[in-house]
Scaffold this motif. Sequence first.
Motif, PDB file in Angstrom:
ATOM      1  N   ALA A  42     -20.073 -41.136 -25.668  1.00 52.11           N
ATOM      2  CA  ALA A  42     -20.506 -39.828 -25.172  1.00 52.11           C
ATOM      3  C   ALA A  42     -19.321 -38.910 -24.926  1.00 52.11           C
ATOM      4  O   ALA A  42     -19.407 -37.696 -25.107  1.00 52.11           O
ATOM      5  N   LEU A  43     -18.192 -39.488 -24.534  1.00 52.01           N
ATOM      6  CA  LEU A  43     -17.008 -38.692 -24.238  1.00 52.01           C
ATOM      7  C   LEU A  43     -16.169 -38.382 -25.469  1.00 52.01           C
ATOM      8  O   LEU A  43     -15.502 -37.356 -25.523  1.00 52.01           O
ATOM      9  N   ALA A  82     -27.453 -38.019 -22.612  1.00 56.63           N
ATOM     10  CA  ALA A  82     -27.270 -37.624 -21.212  1.00 56.63           C
ATOM     11  C   ALA A  82     -25.791 -37.619 -20.846  1.00 56.63           C
ATOM     12  O   ALA A  82     -25.326 -36.739 -20.109  1.00 56.63           O
ATOM     13  N   GLY A  83     -25.034 -38.575 -21.379  1.00 55.84           N
ATOM     14  CA  GLY A  83     -23.598 -38.613 -21.134  1.00 55.84           C
ATOM     15  C   GLY A  83     -22.883 -37.410 -21.729  1.00 55.84           C
ATOM     16  O   GLY A  83     -21.944 -36.871 -21.128  1.00 55.84           O
ATOM     17  N   ARG A  84     -23.327 -36.980 -22.892  1.00 58.24           N
ATOM     18  CA  ARG A  84     -22.728 -35.764 -23.485  1.00 58.24           C
ATOM     19  C   ARG A  84     -23.037 -34.540 -22.640  1.00 58.24           C
ATOM     20  O   ARG A  84     -22.197 -33.651 -22.490  1.00 58.24           O
ATOM     21  N   LEU A  85     -24.232 -34.492 -22.088  1.00 62.07           N
ATOM     22  CA  LEU A  85     -24.593 -33.376 -21.218  1.00 62.07           C
ATOM     23  C   LEU A  85     -23.735 -33.377 -19.950  1.00 62.07           C
ATOM     24  O   LEU A  85     -23.203 -32.341 -19.551  1.00 62.07           O
ATOM     25  N   SER A  88     -20.244 -32.224 -20.592  1.00 64.58           N
ATOM     26  CA  SER A  88     -20.077 -30.774 -20.724  1.00 64.58           C
ATOM     27  C   SER A  88     -20.005 -30.097 -19.356  1.00 64.58           C
ATOM     28  O   SER A  88     -19.494 -28.979 -19.243  1.00 64.58           O
ATOM     29  N   LEU A  89     -20.499 -30.764 -18.320  1.00 62.82           N
ATOM     30  CA  LEU A  89     -20.464 -30.202 -16.973  1.00 62.82           C
ATOM     31  C   LEU A  89     -19.250 -30.665 -16.165  1.00 62.82           C
ATOM     32  O   LEU A  89     -18.809 -29.963 -15.264  1.00 62.82           O
ATOM     33  N   LEU A  90     -18.755 -31.857 -16.462  1.00 65.00           N
ATOM     34  CA  LEU A  90     -17.633 -32.440 -15.723  1.00 65.00           C
ATOM     35  C   LEU A  90     -16.464 -32.698 -16.656  1.00 65.00           C
ATOM     36  O   LEU A  90     -16.646 -32.873 -17.857  1.00 65.00           O
ATOM     37  N   ASP A  91     -15.285 -32.776 -16.073  1.00 65.16           N
ATOM     38  CA  ASP A  91     -14.098 -33.112 -16.842  1.00 65.16           C
ATOM     39  C   ASP A  91     -13.758 -34.573 -16.569  1.00 65.16           C
ATOM     40  O   ASP A  91     -13.303 -34.916 -15.478  1.00 65.16           O
ATOM     41  N   VAL A  92     -14.015 -35.426 -17.540  1.00 68.55           N
ATOM     42  CA  VAL A  92     -13.790 -36.861 -17.379  1.00 68.55           C
ATOM     43  C   VAL A  92     -12.515 -37.224 -18.128  1.00 68.55           C
ATOM     44  O   VAL A  92     -12.507 -37.310 -19.361  1.00 68.55           O
ATOM     45  N   ARG A  93     -11.433 -37.412 -17.365  1.00 71.40           N
ATOM     46  CA  ARG A  93     -10.157 -37.830 -17.946  1.00 71.40           C
ATOM     47  C   ARG A  93      -9.579 -38.958 -17.114  1.00 71.40           C
ATOM     48  O   ARG A  93      -9.673 -38.946 -15.902  1.00 71.40           O
ATOM     49  N   GLY A  94      -9.000 -39.898 -17.768  1.00 71.43           N
ATOM     50  CA  GLY A  94      -8.354 -40.993 -17.066  1.00 71.43           C
ATOM     51  C   GLY A  94      -9.291 -42.154 -16.802  1.00 71.43           C
ATOM     52  O   GLY A  94     -10.518 -42.024 -16.874  1.00 71.43           O
ATOM     53  N   VAL A  99     -14.443 -44.856 -15.246  1.00 72.36           N
ATOM     54  CA  VAL A  99     -15.170 -45.912 -14.534  1.00 72.36           C
ATOM     55  C   VAL A  99     -16.320 -45.308 -13.728  1.00 72.36           C
ATOM     56  O   VAL A  99     -17.446 -45.820 -13.759  1.00 72.36           O
ATOM     57  N   LEU A 100     -16.074 -44.218 -13.017  1.00 68.21           N
ATOM     58  CA  LEU A 100     -17.133 -43.575 -12.238  1.00 68.21           C
ATOM     59  C   LEU A 100     -18.232 -43.022 -13.148  1.00 68.21           C
ATOM     60  O   LEU A 100     -19.431 -43.126 -12.834  1.00 68.21           O
ATOM     61  N   PHE A 101     -17.831 -42.431 -14.270  1.00 68.86           N
ATOM     62  CA  PHE A 101     -18.786 -41.922 -15.257  1.00 68.86           C
ATOM     63  C   PHE A 101     -19.661 -43.062 -15.785  1.00 68.86           C
ATOM     64  O   PHE A 101     -20.887 -42.933 -15.883  1.00 68.86           O
TER      65      PHE A 101
END
Length: 168
Positions: A42-43, A82-85, A88-94, A99-101
């Motif tokens: 998704a990311l 849902a993960g792609r959505l 697009s709302l959150l910045d998931v880096r690192g 892990v939280l995602f």
Amino acid sequence: MKFLVTVVLALLLLTLESVVVQRAGLVLSRIDVTVVLLSFLALRASLLEGACSAFAVGYLLDLMSGQPTGLFTFLGVFTFLAGRLVDSLLDVRGPVAFVLFTMGADVGHGLLSAFFSWLTVKDGSATAVLPGLPLQVALTGLAALALYPLLRRLEARQERTQMGGGLL
């Protein structure tokens, strides 16, 4: 190429998961490595490539789980979308954000799995997995932390080969 690598990795991780869960004696819980793969897709994957890979990963989980056919195939694609959505709302880096995602995706995946199983199974055993969901989410978070460097390395290798730098 990402599709083939994802399918082979999913098959390997599902096999490893089944052995670890059996050896650890986990009855109500499992390590949901497929959600780790779906979260990473998704990311990082394109829409078509990710959706096809999510379908294949969900189908493999359907084959190995014994649940009603099509449940995890549907949930795999749904979790990917849902993960792609959410991405697009959150910045998931690192790794910590990943892990939280993944843990959030596993909560949704587990709840939807229990709900749809409850709709289709008449003996009431579908809701028996709910008490084990917190442990499952925690174990999936640990698996995400362990698998994140491997997934990043595989992604970097695929990007290098696509750019023609496979000899470096």
